[in-house]
Design a protein around this motif. Structure first.
Motif, mmCIF file in Angstrom:
data_model
loop_
_atom_site.group_PDB
_atom_site.id
_atom_site.type_symbol
_atom_site.label_atom_id
_atom_site.label_comp_id
_atom_site.label_asym_id
_atom_site.label_seq_id
_atom_site.Cartn_x
_atom_site.Cartn_y
_atom_site.Cartn_z
ATOM 1 N N PHE A 21 0.838 -1.204 0.000
ATOM 2 C CA PHE A 21 0.000 0.000 0.000
ATOM 3 C C PHE A 21 0.871 1.252 0.000
ATOM 4 O O PHE A 21 1.774 1.392 0.837
ATOM 5 C CB PHE A 21 -0.891 0.042 1.265
ATOM 6 C CG PHE A 21 -1.945 -1.016 1.313
ATOM 7 C CD1 PHE A 21 -1.856 -2.073 2.213
ATOM 8 C CD2 PHE A 21 -3.042 -0.961 0.459
ATOM 9 C CE1 PHE A 21 -2.830 -3.071 2.257
ATOM 10 C CE2 PHE A 21 -4.031 -1.943 0.507
ATOM 11 C CZ PHE A 21 -3.921 -3.000 1.403
ATOM 12 N N ASP A 22 0.591 2.141 -0.918
ATOM 13 C CA ASP A 22 1.118 3.499 -0.859
ATOM 14 C C ASP A 22 0.430 4.165 0.340
ATOM 15 O O ASP A 22 -0.630 3.727 0.787
ATOM 16 C CB ASP A 22 0.744 4.189 -2.175
ATOM 17 C CG ASP A 22 1.041 5.672 -2.155
ATOM 18 O OD1 ASP A 22 2.112 6.041 -1.636
ATOM 19 O OD2 ASP A 22 0.206 6.448 -2.601
ATOM 20 N N ILE A 23 1.055 5.226 0.880
ATOM 21 C CA ILE A 23 0.458 5.879 2.058
ATOM 22 C C ILE A 23 -0.312 7.145 1.676
ATOM 23 O O ILE A 23 -1.541 7.178 1.797
ATOM 24 C CB ILE A 23 1.545 6.221 3.117
ATOM 25 C CG1 ILE A 23 2.185 4.934 3.655
ATOM 26 C CG2 ILE A 23 0.940 7.041 4.246
ATOM 27 C CD1 ILE A 23 3.294 5.166 4.682
ATOM 28 N N ASP A 24 0.416 8.170 1.194
ATOM 29 C CA ASP A 24 -0.260 9.461 0.913
ATOM 30 C C ASP A 24 -1.219 9.317 -0.272
ATOM 31 O O ASP A 24 -0.799 8.949 -1.359
ATOM 32 C CB ASP A 24 0.781 10.545 0.606
ATOM 33 C CG ASP A 24 1.560 10.937 1.850
ATOM 34 O OD1 ASP A 24 2.782 10.742 1.862
ATOM 35 O OD2 ASP A 24 0.926 11.365 2.822
ATOM 36 N N GLY A 25 -2.493 9.583 0.002
ATOM 37 C CA GLY A 25 -3.506 9.490 -1.053
ATOM 38 C C GLY A 25 -4.201 8.148 -1.090
ATOM 39 O O GLY A 25 -5.149 7.962 -1.864
ATOM 40 N N VAL A 26 -3.726 7.205 -0.254
ATOM 41 C CA VAL A 26 -4.374 5.888 -0.206
ATOM 42 C C VAL A 26 -4.857 5.597 1.218
ATOM 43 O O VAL A 26 -6.008 5.224 1.430
ATOM 44 C CB VAL A 26 -3.399 4.772 -0.642
ATOM 45 C CG1 VAL A 26 -4.024 3.391 -0.455
ATOM 46 C CG2 VAL A 26 -2.993 4.973 -2.103
ATOM 47 N N GLY A 312 -2.144 2.161 -5.176
ATOM 48 C CA GLY A 312 -1.596 3.522 -5.124
ATOM 49 C C GLY A 312 -2.527 4.563 -5.708
ATOM 50 O O GLY A 312 -3.551 4.234 -6.316
ATOM 51 N N ASP A 313 -2.133 5.850 -5.501
ATOM 52 C CA ASP A 313 -2.950 6.959 -6.010
ATOM 53 C C ASP A 313 -2.256 7.720 -7.134
ATOM 54 O O ASP A 313 -2.856 8.632 -7.718
ATOM 55 C CB ASP A 313 -3.272 7.945 -4.870
ATOM 56 C CG ASP A 313 -2.037 8.735 -4.439
ATOM 57 O OD1 ASP A 313 -1.044 8.101 -4.018
ATOM 58 O OD2 ASP A 313 -2.040 9.981 -4.534
ATOM 59 N N ASN A 314 -0.968 7.381 -7.380
ATOM 60 C CA ASN A 314 -0.205 8.164 -8.349
ATOM 61 C C ASN A 314 0.240 7.291 -9.515
ATOM 62 O O ASN A 314 1.100 6.410 -9.348
ATOM 63 C CB ASN A 314 1.032 8.770 -7.654
ATOM 64 C CG ASN A 314 1.782 9.739 -8.543
ATOM 65 O OD1 ASN A 314 1.703 9.636 -9.765
ATOM 66 N ND2 ASN A 314 2.490 10.678 -7.940
ATOM 67 N N SER A 317 4.070 6.895 -10.166
ATOM 68 C CA SER A 317 4.987 6.184 -9.250
ATOM 69 C C SER A 317 4.444 4.809 -8.883
ATOM 70 O O SER A 317 5.075 3.782 -9.109
ATOM 71 C CB SER A 317 5.198 7.009 -7.976
ATOM 72 O OG SER A 317 3.961 7.243 -7.324
ATOM 73 N N ASP A 318 3.226 4.771 -8.356
ATOM 74 C CA ASP A 318 2.672 3.498 -7.863
ATOM 75 C C ASP A 318 2.290 2.556 -9.002
ATOM 76 O O ASP A 318 2.603 1.369 -8.983
ATOM 77 C CB ASP A 318 1.416 3.792 -7.025
ATOM 78 C CG ASP A 318 1.674 4.811 -5.925
ATOM 79 O OD1 ASP A 318 0.917 5.789 -5.829
ATOM 80 O OD2 ASP A 318 2.661 4.628 -5.181
ATOM 81 N N ILE A 319 1.596 3.089 -10.010
ATOM 82 C CA ILE A 319 1.089 2.224 -11.093
ATOM 83 C C ILE A 319 2.228 1.859 -12.046
ATOM 84 O O ILE A 319 2.416 0.694 -12.403
ATOM 85 C CB ILE A 319 -0.071 2.921 -11.846
ATOM 86 C CG1 ILE A 319 -1.179 3.347 -10.853
ATOM 87 C CG2 ILE A 319 -0.606 2.006 -12.942
ATOM 88 C CD1 ILE A 319 -1.661 2.263 -9.915
HETATM 89 MG MG MG Z 1 0.513 8.449 -2.875
#
Ligand code: MG
Ligand code: G3P
Length: 372
Positions: A21-26, A312-314, A317-319
């Protein structure tokens, strides 16, 4: 809750899938937990489904951050479950006895992290400003503030000329810089110095000098960025500039001063963090160890993870990281994009994730349904 409860996890065997899990935005927006983040992580822990937190954020030591995350998310998180932007720096043994400059973060927090990792001599741009206020004329009004947390510089190599007696062997940007002007000025000075000796110049006058002299990159300090994010999801309703924004500004300064790659003067930099392969390799190793610990199975009978769901939300970076990561264990990394952060609902994400969902709860419900 209904979606998850109907998707009963096959408990007969140890789950062979896990989550990153990503943190910021998730899970959080700055310090505020997102709705259903607590329920989602609690559910996974109740089902003993392994997960780690993989963030381009940082600024505190992992031990301090997990205490903060456990409190905010009301879920027990330990350091084996957390990979921050600078966590991989802790393994850079060859630089721990060198003079390093640590940039970014709140006050002296990132120096404390670097020293906790084992770096013996750590200086910050604030230390240099307090020692030589004239080095950056535009932060003078902040001197009283800087003096509350900076430290004296290491003993000068040559006491007769202290201004040119501090050698910096490497520069690390641990977290988002708070004083872009000071940090960019000092990094530029160090990278264009004579082999890292602050106050010296390897650039006499303009690009021709560098081109004529064949600017010697070897022996110059290397600049390590820990987070490529141009934008991130903070409390404000629109994405904010991240460490990638600072890097782009610095690259612009570098190119304008040196002529950049056109003159063969490439900025000696290493960019770590999501979406880059080394960060995902580091995270996968952490996830494998955490799964063994969680299931109390330390032999090969546990078998490799079949799939890791990267939530992720970004997209950048995440995807991108989840889609491109090549696991040495043959594990499939499947990217899931949520609409609670940088990504704006209804727009076409690039790159395309395996699945787009509303929030972290929906992500886990969809993933578990895939595992039936
Ligand atoms: Mg994020
Ligand atoms: O500085 C943190 C920001 O770049 C994004 O963090 O948790 O969304 O990877 P995260």
């Amino acid at each position: 809750r209904r979606a998850l409860q109907t998707a009963a996890v096959p408990t007969a065997r140890a789950p062979d899938f896990a989550f990153a899990f990503d943190i910021d935005g998730v899970l959080l927006r700055s310090s505020d937990p997102l709705p259903r983040a607590h329920e989602t992580l609690s559910y996974l822990q109740s089902q003993r489904i392994p997960f780690i937190l993989l963030t381009n954020g940082g600024g505190k030591h992992e031990s301090e951050r997990v205490a903060d995350l456990s409190s905010k998310l009301n879920v027990p998180i330990d350091t084996s479950m957390l990979v921050q932007s600078h966590t991989p720096f802790a393994d850079m043994e060859d630089l721990k006895n060198q003079n390093v400059m640590v940039v970014g973060g709140k006050e002296d927090d990132c120096r404390a992290v670097a020293e906790a990792y084992g770096f013996k001599t750590v200086v910050t741009p604030g230390d240099i400003l307090v020692a030589y206020p004239e080095i950056w004329p535009f932060s003078q009004q902040l001197l009283p503030y800087y003096k509350t947390f900076t430290r004296p510089l290491p003993a000068p190599i040559d006491p007769t000329s202290p201004l040119t007696s501090l050698r910096i062997d490497a520069v690390f940007v641990y977290n988002d810089p708070r004083d872009w002007g000071l940090d960019a000025q000092i990094i530029k000075d160090v990278l264009l110095s004579d082999r890292g000796i602050l106050g010296t110049r390897s650039l006499k006058n303009g690009n021709t000098e560098l081109a004529n002299r064949g600017y010697q990159q070897d022996g110059q300090p290397t600049l390590y960025f820990s987070n490529p994010d141009l934008l991130w999801a903070a409390k404000y309703h629109l994405p904010r500039l991240g460490q990638g924004g600072f890097r782009e500004a610095l690259e612009g300064i570098w190119s304008a001063i040196t002529g950049g790659e056109a003159y063969g003067v490439k900025l000696q930099k290493v960019i770590m963090g999501k979406p880059h392969q080394p960060t995902y390799e580091f995270a996968e190793r952490r996830l494998i160890l955490h799964r063994q610990f969680l299931l109390d199975r330390h032999d090969s009978s546990l078998g490799h993870l079949k799939r890791v769901y990267m939530v992720g939300d970004n997209p950048a970076s995440d995807i991108a990281g989840g889609n491109n990561y090549k696991s040495q264990y043959g594990t499939d990394w499947s990217s899931i994009l949520v609409q609670t952060g940088v990504y704006m609902k209804g727009t076409k994400p690039s790159p395309q994730p395996r699945k787009i969902v509303g929030d972290v709860w929906d992500a886990v419900a969809w993933a578990i349904a895939q595992e039936q």
